[in-house]
Design a protein around this motif. Structure first.
Motif, PDB file in Angstrom:
ATOM      1  N   ARG A  68     -21.666  10.162 -24.454  1.00  0.00           N
ATOM      2  CA  ARG A  68     -21.655  11.310 -23.540  1.00  0.00           C
ATOM      3  C   ARG A  68     -22.900  11.320 -22.651  1.00  0.00           C
ATOM      4  NH1 ARG A  68     -21.497  14.687 -27.253  1.00  0.00           N
ATOM      5  NH2 ARG A  68     -23.661  15.318 -27.276  1.00  0.00           N
ATOM      6  N   ASP A  69     -24.063  10.942 -23.218  1.00  0.00           N
ATOM      7  CA  ASP A  69     -25.311  10.982 -22.456  1.00  0.00           C
ATOM      8  C   ASP A  69     -26.153   9.723 -22.635  1.00  0.00           C
ATOM      9  OD1 ASP A  69     -26.134  11.313 -25.052  1.00  0.00           O
ATOM     10  OD2 ASP A  69     -27.433  13.025 -24.652  1.00  0.00           O
ATOM     11  N   CYS A  70     -25.524   8.643 -23.062  1.00  0.00           N
ATOM     12  CA  CYS A  70     -26.298   7.438 -23.344  1.00  0.00           C
ATOM     13  C   CYS A  70     -25.413   6.198 -23.273  1.00  0.00           C
ATOM     14  CB  CYS A  70     -26.915   7.560 -24.749  1.00  0.00           C
ATOM     15  SG  CYS A  70     -28.007   6.199 -25.195  1.00  0.00           S
ATOM     16  N   LEU A  71     -26.011   5.102 -22.829  1.00  0.00           N
ATOM     17  CA  LEU A  71     -25.378   3.802 -22.917  1.00  0.00           C
ATOM     18  C   LEU A  71     -26.034   3.095 -24.105  1.00  0.00           C
ATOM     19  CD1 LEU A  71     -24.530   1.373 -20.094  1.00  0.00           C
ATOM     20  CD2 LEU A  71     -25.728   0.552 -22.099  1.00  0.00           C
ATOM     21  N   TYR A  72     -25.223   2.677 -25.067  1.00  0.00           N
ATOM     22  CA  TYR A  72     -25.730   2.043 -26.283  1.00  0.00           C
ATOM     23  C   TYR A  72     -25.490   0.542 -26.229  1.00  0.00           C
ATOM     24  CZ  TYR A  72     -25.640   6.803 -28.110  1.00  0.00           C
ATOM     25  OH  TYR A  72     -25.847   8.137 -28.302  1.00  0.00           O
ATOM     26  N   GLY A  73     -26.569  -0.226 -26.152  1.00  0.00           N
ATOM     27  CA  GLY A  73     -26.453  -1.674 -26.211  1.00  0.00           C
ATOM     28  C   GLY A  73     -26.240  -2.100 -27.652  1.00  0.00           C
ATOM     29  N   ARG A  74     -25.267  -2.960 -27.921  1.00  0.00           N
ATOM     30  CA  ARG A  74     -24.977  -3.312 -29.297  1.00  0.00           C
ATOM     31  C   ARG A  74     -25.028  -4.803 -29.591  1.00  0.00           C
ATOM     32  NH1 ARG A  74     -27.388  -0.210 -30.323  1.00  0.00           N
ATOM     33  NH2 ARG A  74     -26.939   1.912 -30.798  1.00  0.00           N
ATOM     34  N   HIS A  75     -24.232  -5.605 -28.939  1.00  0.00           N
ATOM     35  CA  HIS A  75     -24.210  -7.028 -29.285  1.00  0.00           C
ATOM     36  C   HIS A  75     -24.411  -7.890 -28.043  1.00  0.00           C
ATOM     37  CE1 HIS A  75     -21.624  -5.788 -32.903  1.00  0.00           C
ATOM     38  NE2 HIS A  75     -22.854  -5.965 -33.295  1.00  0.00           N
ATOM     39  N   ALA A  94     -27.599  -3.135 -17.871  1.00  0.00           N
ATOM     40  CA  ALA A  94     -27.322  -1.913 -18.632  1.00  0.00           C
ATOM     41  C   ALA A  94     -27.958  -0.704 -17.950  1.00  0.00           C
ATOM     42  CB  ALA A  94     -27.828  -2.058 -20.065  1.00  0.00           C
ATOM     43  N   ILE A  95     -29.202  -0.841 -17.544  1.00  0.00           N
ATOM     44  CA  ILE A  95     -29.887   0.258 -16.851  1.00  0.00           C
ATOM     45  C   ILE A  95     -29.166   0.590 -15.542  1.00  0.00           C
ATOM     46  CG2 ILE A  95     -32.000   0.898 -15.621  1.00  0.00           C
ATOM     47  CD1 ILE A  95     -33.534  -0.751 -17.777  1.00  0.00           C
ATOM     48  N   GLU A  96     -28.800  -0.438 -14.794  1.00  0.00           N
ATOM     49  CA  GLU A  96     -28.109  -0.209 -13.524  1.00  0.00           C
ATOM     50  C   GLU A  96     -26.793   0.538 -13.734  1.00  0.00           C
ATOM     51  OE1 GLU A  96     -26.141  -3.072 -10.235  1.00  0.00           O
ATOM     52  OE2 GLU A  96     -28.250  -3.492 -10.711  1.00  0.00           O
ATOM     53  N   HIS A  97     -26.028   0.147 -14.736  1.00  0.00           N
ATOM     54  CA  HIS A  97     -24.761   0.823 -15.005  1.00  0.00           C
ATOM     55  C   HIS A  97     -24.979   2.252 -15.493  1.00  0.00           C
ATOM     56  CE1 HIS A  97     -21.635  -2.166 -14.239  1.00  0.00           C
ATOM     57  NE2 HIS A  97     -22.565  -3.047 -14.542  1.00  0.00           N
ATOM     58  N   ALA A  98     -25.999   2.470 -16.315  1.00  0.00           N
ATOM     59  CA  ALA A  98     -26.294   3.827 -16.778  1.00  0.00           C
ATOM     60  C   ALA A  98     -26.625   4.731 -15.593  1.00  0.00           C
ATOM     61  CB  ALA A  98     -27.443   3.813 -17.782  1.00  0.00           C
ATOM     62  N   ILE A  99     -27.412   4.238 -14.661  1.00  0.00           N
ATOM     63  CA  ILE A  99     -27.747   5.021 -13.468  1.00  0.00           C
ATOM     64  C   ILE A  99     -26.476   5.317 -12.671  1.00  0.00           C
ATOM     65  CG2 ILE A  99     -28.919   4.945 -11.234  1.00  0.00           C
ATOM     66  CD1 ILE A  99     -31.163   3.322 -12.703  1.00  0.00           C
ATOM     67  N   GLY A 102     -24.474   7.955 -14.248  1.00  0.00           N
ATOM     68  CA  GLY A 102     -25.148   9.235 -14.436  1.00  0.00           C
ATOM     69  C   GLY A 102     -25.615   9.487 -15.862  1.00  0.00           C
ATOM     70  N   LEU A 103     -25.791   8.431 -16.628  1.00  0.00           N
ATOM     71  CA  LEU A 103     -26.268   8.568 -18.004  1.00  0.00           C
ATOM     72  C   LEU A 103     -27.792   8.609 -18.005  1.00  0.00           C
ATOM     73  CD1 LEU A 103     -23.844   6.036 -19.722  1.00  0.00           C
ATOM     74  CD2 LEU A 103     -23.688   8.534 -19.714  1.00  0.00           C
ATOM     75  N   PRO A 104     -28.395   9.589 -18.658  1.00  0.00           N
ATOM     76  CA  PRO A 104     -29.848   9.741 -18.588  1.00  0.00           C
ATOM     77  C   PRO A 104     -30.658   8.755 -19.429  1.00  0.00           C
ATOM     78  CG  PRO A 104     -28.909  11.477 -19.941  1.00  0.00           C
ATOM     79  CD  PRO A 104     -27.756  10.707 -19.351  1.00  0.00           C
ATOM     80  N   ARG A 105     -29.989   8.019 -20.336  1.00  0.00           N
ATOM     81  CA  ARG A 105     -30.776   7.076 -21.139  1.00  0.00           C
ATOM     82  C   ARG A 105     -29.946   5.890 -21.579  1.00  0.00           C
ATOM     83  NH1 ARG A 105     -30.652   7.974 -26.931  1.00  0.00           N
ATOM     84  NH2 ARG A 105     -29.097   9.560 -27.371  1.00  0.00           N
ATOM     85  N   VAL A 106     -30.670   4.832 -21.924  1.00  0.00           N
ATOM     86  CA  VAL A 106     -30.093   3.611 -22.469  1.00  0.00           C
ATOM     87  C   VAL A 106     -30.773   3.361 -23.801  1.00  0.00           C
ATOM     88  CG1 VAL A 106     -29.854   1.107 -22.171  1.00  0.00           C
ATOM     89  CG2 VAL A 106     -29.631   2.626 -20.202  1.00  0.00           C
TER      90      VAL A 106
END
Length: 169
Positions: A68-75, A94-99, A102-106
């Motif tokens: 909902r508010d984060c992109l979680y890097g996993r594998h 990952a940072i570019e996609h989160a921006i 509109g996700l505030p954190r990775v």
């Protein structure tokens, strides 16, 4: 993401996962069917970043989950060692996609002091494991108390001494 993910993507990524897992972590624990089910049942919660040379086969991939508010890097995994490709897929993309989303954190996953130089400061992550053997629960709990203190001290030191961000004052 979503319907753009095909079984060909998952085939390639599973190969990366198996190779990297066998070399770094000892024993991969997910099977190929897991990735098909992930793409089928959570298509809008998956961000799979893949790399290949023009016209060639996939050579690397990074699996991320969208919260909902984060992109979680996993594998992460690869079939070819390309300098800095890991950082490009796992961090910068990952940072570019989160921006863009509109996700505030990775959350880039566990381990790795190398992440600090790329703007990822240590943060606590939590796990909810159940210890089936009652005789093992108490020793594990005692160990985790000491481990928690050590990890918190390391996180504080790394954040204060090695942060790439300017501090006020």
């Amino acid at each position: 993401t979503g319907s753009d993910l095909t079984e060909d993507h998952w085939d390639a990524f599973f190969g990366f996962y198996m190779d990297t897992g066998s070399r770094k972590w000892g024993r991969p624990y997910l099977n190929r069917a897991f990735y098909s089910l992930l793409g089928e049942r959570m298509p809008d919660k998956v961000l799979l970043l893949m790399a290949r040379r023009p016209g060639g086969p996939w050579i690397a991939g990074a699996l991320n989950l969208l919260g909902r508010d984060c992109l979680y890097g996993r594998h992460w995994g690869c079939s070819e060692d390309v300098p800095f490709l890991h950082f490009e897929l796992c961090y910068y993309q990952a940072i570019e996609h989160a921006i863009r989303l509109g996700l505030p954190r990775v959350e880039a996953g566990a381990q790795g002091q190398h992440k600090i130089a790329r703007g990822y400061l240590p943060s606590a992550v939590y796990s909810a494991h159940w210890i089936a053997d009652p005789m093992l629960r108490e020793p594990v709990a005692r160990y985790l108390e000491r481990e928690r203190e050590a990890v918190e001290a390391d996180m504080q030191m790394l954040s204060e001494e090695y942060s790439p961000f300017r501090s006020e004052g």
